[in-house]
Motif scaffolding. Structure first.
Motif, PDB file in Angstrom:
ATOM      1  N   SER A  67       0.778  -1.303  -0.079  1.00 16.32           N
ATOM      2  CA  SER A  67      -0.201  -0.076  -0.015  1.00 16.32           C
ATOM      3  C   SER A  67       0.730   1.218   0.019  1.00 16.32           C
ATOM      4  N   ALA A  68       2.142   0.944  -0.213  1.00 20.55           N
ATOM      5  CA  ALA A  68       3.121   2.196  -0.327  1.00 20.55           C
ATOM      6  C   ALA A  68       3.434   2.876  -1.625  1.00 20.55           C
ATOM      7  N   GLN A  69       2.395   2.566  -2.490  1.00 18.15           N
ATOM      8  CA  GLN A  69       2.417   3.171  -3.866  1.00 18.15           C
ATOM      9  C   GLN A  69       1.385   4.253  -4.078  1.00 18.15           C
ATOM     10  N   SER A  70       1.744   5.657  -3.699  1.00 15.11           N
ATOM     11  CA  SER A  70       0.844   6.734  -3.547  1.00 15.11           C
ATOM     12  C   SER A  70       1.111   7.488  -4.755  1.00 15.11           C
ATOM     13  N   LEU A  71       0.209   7.578  -5.736  1.00 16.86           N
ATOM     14  CA  LEU A  71       0.557   8.042  -7.084  1.00 16.86           C
ATOM     15  C   LEU A  71       0.235   9.745  -6.952  1.00 16.86           C
ATOM     16  N   GLN A  72       1.387  10.392  -7.222  1.00 20.55           N
ATOM     17  CA  GLN A  72       1.462  11.935  -7.150  1.00 20.55           C
ATOM     18  C   GLN A  72       0.081  12.331  -8.394  1.00 20.55           C
ATOM     19  N   GLU A  93       1.576   4.541 -15.837  1.00 21.23           N
ATOM     20  CA  GLU A  93       3.047   4.112 -15.743  1.00 21.23           C
ATOM     21  C   GLU A  93       3.614   4.584 -14.321  1.00 21.23           C
ATOM     22  N   GLU A  94       3.009   5.870 -13.798  1.00 24.57           N
ATOM     23  CA  GLU A  94       3.722   6.101 -12.254  1.00 24.57           C
ATOM     24  C   GLU A  94       3.857   4.733 -11.448  1.00 24.57           C
ATOM     25  N   THR A  95       2.840   3.879 -11.518  1.00 27.96           N
ATOM     26  CA  THR A  95       3.158   2.875 -10.475  1.00 27.96           C
ATOM     27  C   THR A  95       4.470   1.994 -10.957  1.00 27.96           C
ATOM     28  N   LEU A  96       4.850   1.653 -12.200  1.00 28.15           N
ATOM     29  CA  LEU A  96       6.147   1.174 -12.293  1.00 28.15           C
ATOM     30  C   LEU A  96       7.072   2.010 -11.932  1.00 28.15           C
ATOM     31  N   PHE A  97       6.978   3.411 -12.367  1.00 31.90           N
ATOM     32  CA  PHE A  97       8.176   4.245 -11.750  1.00 31.90           C
ATOM     33  C   PHE A  97       8.570   4.233 -10.309  1.00 31.90           C
ATOM     34  N   ILE A  98       7.345   4.139  -9.419  1.00 31.86           N
ATOM     35  CA  ILE A  98       7.420   4.204  -7.844  1.00 31.86           C
ATOM     36  C   ILE A  98       7.925   2.760  -7.493  1.00 31.86           C
ATOM     37  N   ILE A  99       7.473   1.731  -7.909  1.00 34.92           N
ATOM     38  CA  ILE A  99       7.816   0.428  -7.450  1.00 34.92           C
ATOM     39  C   ILE A  99       9.374  -0.121  -7.861  1.00 34.92           C
ATOM     40  N   VAL A 100       9.811   0.467  -9.265  1.00 33.38           N
ATOM     41  CA  VAL A 100      11.244   0.373  -9.465  1.00 33.38           C
ATOM     42  C   VAL A 100      12.246   1.111  -8.595  1.00 33.38           C
ATOM     43  N   HIS A 101      11.827   2.280  -7.990  1.00 35.29           N
ATOM     44  CA  HIS A 101      12.667   3.175  -7.065  1.00 35.29           C
ATOM     45  C   HIS A 101      12.696   2.321  -5.851  1.00 35.29           C
ATOM     46  N   TYR A 123      14.714  -0.415  -5.932  1.00 32.55           N
ATOM     47  CA  TYR A 123      16.127   0.035  -5.756  1.00 32.55           C
ATOM     48  C   TYR A 123      16.589   0.258  -4.222  1.00 32.55           C
ATOM     49  N   GLU A 124      15.526   1.002  -3.464  1.00 28.34           N
ATOM     50  CA  GLU A 124      16.117   1.414  -2.154  1.00 28.34           C
ATOM     51  C   GLU A 124      16.182   0.025  -1.228  1.00 28.34           C
ATOM     52  N   LEU A 125      15.180  -0.910  -1.535  1.00 19.81           N
ATOM     53  CA  LEU A 125      15.323  -2.316  -0.742  1.00 19.81           C
ATOM     54  C   LEU A 125      16.679  -2.969  -1.127  1.00 19.81           C
ATOM     55  N   TRP A 126      17.063  -2.805  -2.205  1.00 14.48           N
ATOM     56  CA  TRP A 126      18.307  -3.468  -2.520  1.00 14.48           C
ATOM     57  C   TRP A 126      19.495  -2.775  -2.009  1.00 14.48           C
ATOM     58  N   PHE A 127      19.337  -1.262  -2.100  1.00 15.94           N
ATOM     59  CA  PHE A 127      20.500  -0.490  -1.310  1.00 15.94           C
ATOM     60  C   PHE A 127      20.428  -0.764   0.141  1.00 15.94           C
ATOM     61  N   GLY A 143      16.421  11.864  -7.565  1.00 19.73           N
ATOM     62  CA  GLY A 143      17.354  10.672  -7.259  1.00 19.73           C
ATOM     63  C   GLY A 143      18.595  11.153  -6.503  1.00 19.73           C
ATOM     64  N   PHE A 144      18.901  12.530  -6.496  1.00 18.73           N
ATOM     65  CA  PHE A 144      19.951  13.149  -5.822  1.00 18.73           C
ATOM     66  C   PHE A 144      19.530  12.819  -4.165  1.00 18.73           C
ATOM     67  N   GLN A 145      18.155  12.829  -3.877  1.00 17.42           N
ATOM     68  CA  GLN A 145      17.962  12.788  -2.427  1.00 17.42           C
ATOM     69  C   GLN A 145      17.787  11.365  -1.896  1.00 17.42           C
ATOM     70  N   SER A 146      18.329  10.417  -2.674  1.00 17.90           N
ATOM     71  CA  SER A 146      18.564   8.982  -2.184  1.00 17.90           C
ATOM     72  C   SER A 146      19.527   8.892  -1.039  1.00 17.90           C
ATOM     73  N   ILE A 147      18.939   9.122   0.230  1.00 16.33           N
ATOM     74  CA  ILE A 147      20.085   8.891   1.299  1.00 16.33           C
ATOM     75  C   ILE A 147      20.789   7.642   1.222  1.00 16.33           C
ATOM     76  N   GLN A 148      20.193   6.639   1.008  1.00 15.40           N
ATOM     77  CA  GLN A 148      20.849   5.280   1.012  1.00 15.40           C
ATOM     78  C   GLN A 148      22.000   5.208   0.051  1.00 15.40           C
TER      79      GLN A 148
END
Length: 362
Positions: free
Chosen positions: A21-26, A36-44, A47-51, A119-124
């Motif tokens: 439920s963490a995919q909130s479309l802007q 396509e925004e769902t895909l964009f959110i899930i891909v990122h 990424y964060e989970l793998w980071f 993506g600059f703001q990805s702290i991980q």
């Protein structure tokens, strides 16, 4: 074998209610949701989970190398975990292909709603870079200035404190400097090595001079490049020249650490050097995979945005392209091939040297 006292339910264990439920479309806040925004959110999010997993592995490795002694069994675990990081990086690189199933126009349907997120703001990801050794002073000029500009103060403070700690690069350098691989009794490896390299370069010069296909201009150019190679070899032994080249960015490792790494690479088939060689090879591959990820990311951004600026205000593709080659970490390990000799030309390690070293390299 230990058992749980209470039954575990799959969805509860993975907290799927929260995760899915963490995919909130802007875009849905301003009208019809962009598909396509769902895909964009899930891909990122992936990424964060793998980071997070990569950082989990790197932190455990940093803990090992923060100790004064690195034992062989610990090095086995370190290599195993670094290989896991490499496998994750392969997934991250492949994931860009999933993102590229979205067309530029489909991306433009929601892109402007994301400003000024970036993506600059990805702290991980910044943590990952810093932990590996890409601290602010080693980034390209534009990147140094903007590295923390787009972050909230709490995140900025956190990363600046992280930069004060030893990175894996710095710890690896200290570990290499401790390895007793240079001189033992009457055995002077580097004297023998210098003789072998002179012979190799003289042989190369004869090949160039005896090449009938070269024009005068080509001959002069190849001899000039050979002289540059000689200068690079000379820098290995000359502390002042090596320091100057360090200041110019030719080398980042200390002279002692580079020589130790070179020794390991030269004799990588020796059993006692196998784990250190695997460790160095893993760090090299991680840097390569990270560079490939930057390159694929830059190509994807160009494909999606062309010459447009990024949502965070950067120059988009041009900025990412510059970071691809500039923001490298273990470049010295790549450049060591310059100094490698053929196996047949290597000085043979005396039996007493092998006996003295044993299997402990700490």
């Amino acid at each position: 074998m230990k058992k749980n006292l209470e039954p575990v339910y799959y969805g509860d264990y993975l907290q799927l209610d929260r995760l899915l439920s963490a995919q909130s479309l802007q875009s849905s806040r301003y009208g019809e949701a962009a598909h396509e925004e769902t895909l964009f959110i899930i891909v990122h999010q992936v990424y964060e989970l793998w980071f997070k997993q990569i950082l989990h592995e790197l932190n455990s490795i940093i803990d090992v190398f923060s100790e004064q002694e690195v034992k062989d069994q610990q090095l086995t675990t370190v290599v195993h975990r670094l290989k896991r990081v490499i496998s994750i990086q392969e997934l991250l690189n492949d994931q860009i292909g999933v993102m590229e199933t979205m067309s530029p126009q489909e991306f433009l349907a929601f892109r402007d709603y994301l400003v000024p997120a970036s993506g600059f703001q990805s702290i991980q990801f910044k943590m990952l870079e810093i932990c590996l050794g890409l601290k602010r002073e080693f980034r390209i000029d534009f990147d140094k200035q903007s590295f923390y500009n787009r972050l909230e103060q709490s995140d900025r403070d956190f990363l600046e404190n992280l930069e004060k700690k030893d990175s894996l690069f710095e710890l690896t350098q200290k570990w290499l400097e401790r390895l007793p691989l240079l001189e033992f009794g009457k055995f002077r490896f580097w004297e023998l090595y210098r003789t072998a390299t002179r012979q190799m370069l003289e042989h190369d010069e004869q090949i160039i001079r005896n090449n009938p296909t070269l024009s005068d201009k080509e001959l002069r150019q190849e001899l000039k490049e050979l002289d540059n190679t000689r200068e690079t070899f000379d820098a290995l032994w000359d502390k002042e020249k090596f320091s100057l080249w360090q200041e110019q960015g030719q080398f980042r490792l200390s002279q002692k650490a580079l020589l130790a790494a070179l020794f390991i690479n030269q004799y990588n088939e020796e059993p006692l050097f196998n784990l250190p060689y695997q460790f160095i090879t893993c760090l090299t591959e991680i840097d390569e995979k990270l560079t490939l990820w930057r390159y694929r990311h830059a190509m994807m951004v160009q494909r999606m945005l062309g010459g447009k600026i990024g949502t965070g205000g950067s120059s988009g593709h041009e900025y990412l392209k510059r970071t691809t080659e500039s923001n490298r970490i273990f470049k010295d390990f790549f450049n060591m091939s310059t100094f490698l000799l053929p196996k047949a030309a290597l000085p043979e390690l005396p039996a007493e040297v092998r006996s003295k070293l044993g299997f402990s390299l700490s």
